[in-house]
Enzyme design. Structure first.
Site, mmCIF file in Angstrom:
data_model
loop_
_atom_site.group_PDB
_atom_site.id
_atom_site.type_symbol
_atom_site.label_atom_id
_atom_site.label_comp_id
_atom_site.label_asym_id
_atom_site.label_seq_id
_atom_site.Cartn_x
_atom_site.Cartn_y
_atom_site.Cartn_z
ATOM 1 N N LYS A 160 -8.271 -1.721 5.952
ATOM 2 C CA LYS A 160 -8.703 -1.919 4.705
ATOM 3 C C LYS A 160 -7.858 -3.210 3.799
ATOM 4 O O LYS A 160 -8.040 -3.941 3.384
ATOM 5 C CB LYS A 160 -8.380 -0.849 3.408
ATOM 6 C CG LYS A 160 -9.737 0.195 3.867
ATOM 7 C CD LYS A 160 -9.388 1.428 2.834
ATOM 8 C CE LYS A 160 -8.852 2.443 3.867
ATOM 9 N NZ LYS A 160 -9.214 3.816 3.484
ATOM 10 N N HIS A 218 0.764 -1.256 0.044
ATOM 11 C CA HIS A 218 -0.040 0.003 -0.264
ATOM 12 C C HIS A 218 0.745 1.158 -0.140
ATOM 13 O O HIS A 218 2.010 1.231 0.578
ATOM 14 C CB HIS A 218 -0.786 0.058 1.216
ATOM 15 C CG HIS A 218 -1.761 1.232 1.351
ATOM 16 N ND1 HIS A 218 -2.849 1.337 0.707
ATOM 17 C CD2 HIS A 218 -1.718 2.392 2.292
ATOM 18 C CE1 HIS A 218 -3.233 2.615 0.913
ATOM 19 N NE2 HIS A 218 -2.664 3.069 1.623
ATOM 20 N N SER A 276 -7.280 3.289 9.501
ATOM 21 C CA SER A 276 -8.156 3.523 8.455
ATOM 22 C C SER A 276 -7.436 2.704 7.326
ATOM 23 O O SER A 276 -7.944 1.648 6.582
ATOM 24 C CB SER A 276 -8.259 4.737 7.765
ATOM 25 O OG SER A 276 -8.561 4.916 6.974
ATOM 26 N N ASP A 317 -15.133 2.233 8.117
ATOM 27 C CA ASP A 317 -13.938 3.096 7.411
ATOM 28 C C ASP A 317 -14.447 4.180 6.540
ATOM 29 O O ASP A 317 -14.145 5.281 6.516
ATOM 30 C CB ASP A 317 -12.828 2.338 6.953
ATOM 31 C CG ASP A 317 -11.740 3.494 6.409
ATOM 32 O OD1 ASP A 317 -11.329 4.269 7.161
ATOM 33 O OD2 ASP A 317 -11.498 3.355 5.236
ATOM 34 N N ARG A 358 -14.620 12.293 9.055
ATOM 35 C CA ARG A 358 -13.417 13.122 9.385
ATOM 36 C C ARG A 358 -13.150 14.302 8.145
ATOM 37 O O ARG A 358 -12.641 15.178 8.690
ATOM 38 C CB ARG A 358 -12.317 12.194 9.499
ATOM 39 C CG ARG A 358 -12.403 10.980 10.566
ATOM 40 C CD ARG A 358 -11.350 9.971 10.537
ATOM 41 N NE ARG A 358 -10.122 10.255 10.192
ATOM 42 C CZ ARG A 358 -9.415 9.662 9.412
ATOM 43 N NH1 ARG A 358 -9.695 8.417 8.746
ATOM 44 N NH2 ARG A 358 -8.082 9.803 9.150
HETATM 45 N N1 URA Z 1 -5.699 7.422 3.799
HETATM 46 C C1 URA Z 1 -6.528 6.548 4.237
HETATM 47 O O1 URA Z 1 -7.200 5.425 3.563
HETATM 48 N N2 URA Z 1 -7.206 6.864 5.457
HETATM 49 C C2 URA Z 1 -6.994 7.760 6.159
HETATM 50 O O2 URA Z 1 -7.397 8.174 7.185
HETATM 51 C C3 URA Z 1 -6.199 8.829 5.468
HETATM 52 C C4 URA Z 1 -5.343 8.447 4.271
#
Ligand code: URA
Ligand code: CA
Length: 434
Positions: A187, A82, A183, A161, A168
């Site tokens: 994923k 990632h 977050s 999320d 947020r």
């Molecule tokens: N990328 C994400 O997937 N989540 C966040 O909170 C910030 C950047």
């Protein structure tokens, strides 16, 4: 249990129990806890923080809030990668064939996402015929037979999320390290990864501008990995200028092909070898970083990685002839060179500016509904530290709408900082945290 008490407790700087975190996330996902209470809680977390246990618990609660991908029918250790997002990040296109050619299965689910250019899925779709909507059975079949598959995200992954991130975004609570770390990691975990390699960008074009903050984010994610039993390694890399030379969808596919031929931009190649070596390390294919790095270099030089890219394209319905003839990829109507108006050295290329420019040409999307233009973008001809003569090409704009030329030229020129003095050398890979 009441949401009020949990918000109060966090506001006072106390640590929340696993049960309290689950109560909050599950209630929010089901729509029983309203946005205003979640916003207050996120703000309390922003100011008070969360410890490693709380962060890990939040990650798991979000990972388990929706569907979870089961990659167990694929043998071997599944390692995902990632990136925290940069400009012109072509790495997945190179890593998928490279790492799988070295014997580590790559089963990647990727989003389209918003941003300067499309996501990996959009980039792959610029290859004529390439299909990203395989069924789960086809996906698994491809990984088991050729070692690699990349598909668009399906199912209802991490709904908690999705809701929380959107909340947020409008309540000034995005830039909290435990919230970002959980977050991202939620994923990856829901996506079925056994191990995770993170590319944490730092610099002007990155989410985290300061090295110190990037390091904290990297450490928080590695710590979550440890707590939840998924081996995680984070590499902190420079995003003070775009990665490689190409920024744009088909342009980046072309760049990936060049890189797989061993003729790519040095920074992109170095990043792919570094991230890939860590993937091999986690998968147990290499006993240490150097062994992994050398194995990948050999895979690149021998042409095995390029061959694997051809197999990967064919298996997903694409035309592998693009490898020998990149002219088969979509090409923009106009290719406009930006010449330097002075001589000197490149002291900076504003990555964010170049990214936003690519987006304005149509390479990326600002809302989910927009279409992208696979052909357009920017190809740099000069990078940080290089000398440039007056009249020499700095970059080439690829665009389909001629009316955008003048404005684009201006914006591109102002992204380049050219000075008489040669700038100091800068590291590209700062740290590896494991
Ligand atoms: N990328 C994400 O997937 N989540 C966040 O909170 C910030 C950047
Ligand atoms: Ca690039």
């Amino acid at each position: 249990m009441r949401a009020y008490d949990i918000i109060y407790k966090k506001r006072e700087g106390e640590r929340l129990s696993a049960k309290e975190i689950r109560f909050l996330i599950d209630g929010y996902t089901r729509g029983e806890i309203p946005d205003y209470q979640m916003s207050a809680w996120a703000m309390a977390v922003f100011f008070q923080g969360m410890d490693a246990m709380e962060t890990a618990e939040l990650t798991l609660a979000m990972a388990e809030s929706g569907d979870q991908v089961d990659l167990s029918p694929i043998s071997g250790v599944k390692v995902d990668k990632h990136s925290t997002g940069g400009v012109g990040d072509t790495t997945t296109l190179v890593l998928a064939p490279l790492v799988s050619a070295a014997g580590v299965p790559v089963a990647k689910m990727s989003g389209r996402g918003l941003g300067h250019t499309g996501g990996t899925i959009d980039k792959l779709e610029s290859i004529p015929g390439f299909k990203v909507d395989l069924t789960m059975e086809e996906f698994i079949h491809n990984v088991n037979s050729i070692g690699v598959a990349v598909i668009g995200q399906t199912g209802n992954l991490t709904p908690a999320d999705k809701k929380l991130y959107a909340l947020r975004d409008v309540t000034a609570t995005v830039d909290s390290i435990p919230l970002i770390a959980s977050s991202i990691m939620s994923k990856k975990i829901a996506g079925g990864a056994d191990g995770i390699v993170l590319d944490v960008k730092t610099g002007e074009g990155a989410f985290m501008k300061k090295l110190e903050d990037s390091r904290k984010l990297a450490e928080a994610m590695v710590e979550i990995g440890r707590e939840v039993g998924r081996k995680t390694i984070a590499v902190i890399t420079d995003m003070n200028q775009p990665l490689g030379l190409a920024v744009g969808n088909a342009l980046e596919v072309r760049e990936a092909i060049t890189t797989l031929k061993g003729e790519g931009p040095p920074d992109l190649e170095e990043l792919c070898l570094t991230l890939g070596a860590n993937m091999l390390l986690i998968a147990g294919k290499a006993k240490d970083f150097t062994e992994g790095y050398n194995l990948l270099q050999e895979t690149l030089v021998s042409g095995k990685a390029l061959e694997q890219f051809g197999r990967f394209i064919s298996a997903q319905g694409g035309d592998p002839a693009v490898i020998d003839d990149t002219g088969l990829l979509p090409e923009a109507k106009y290719q406009i060179e930006l010449k330097s108006d002075r001589s000197g050295y490149i002291n900076g290329i504003k990555a964010r500016e170049v990214g936003l420019l690519a987006m304005s040409l149509g390479a990326g999307r600002a809302t989910k509904e927009e279409d992208i233009d696979p052909a357009v973008g920017i190809v740099l001809n000069k990078k940080y530290g290089e000398e440039v003569a007056r009249g020499e090409t700095l970059a080439v704009l690829h665009l389909n709408d001629h009316e955008l030329v003048e404005e684009a030229r201006k914006r591109l020129r102002s992204s380049f900082e050219i000075k008489e003095k040669k700038p100091e050398e800068r590291p590209f890979i700062y740290e590896i945290i494991s």
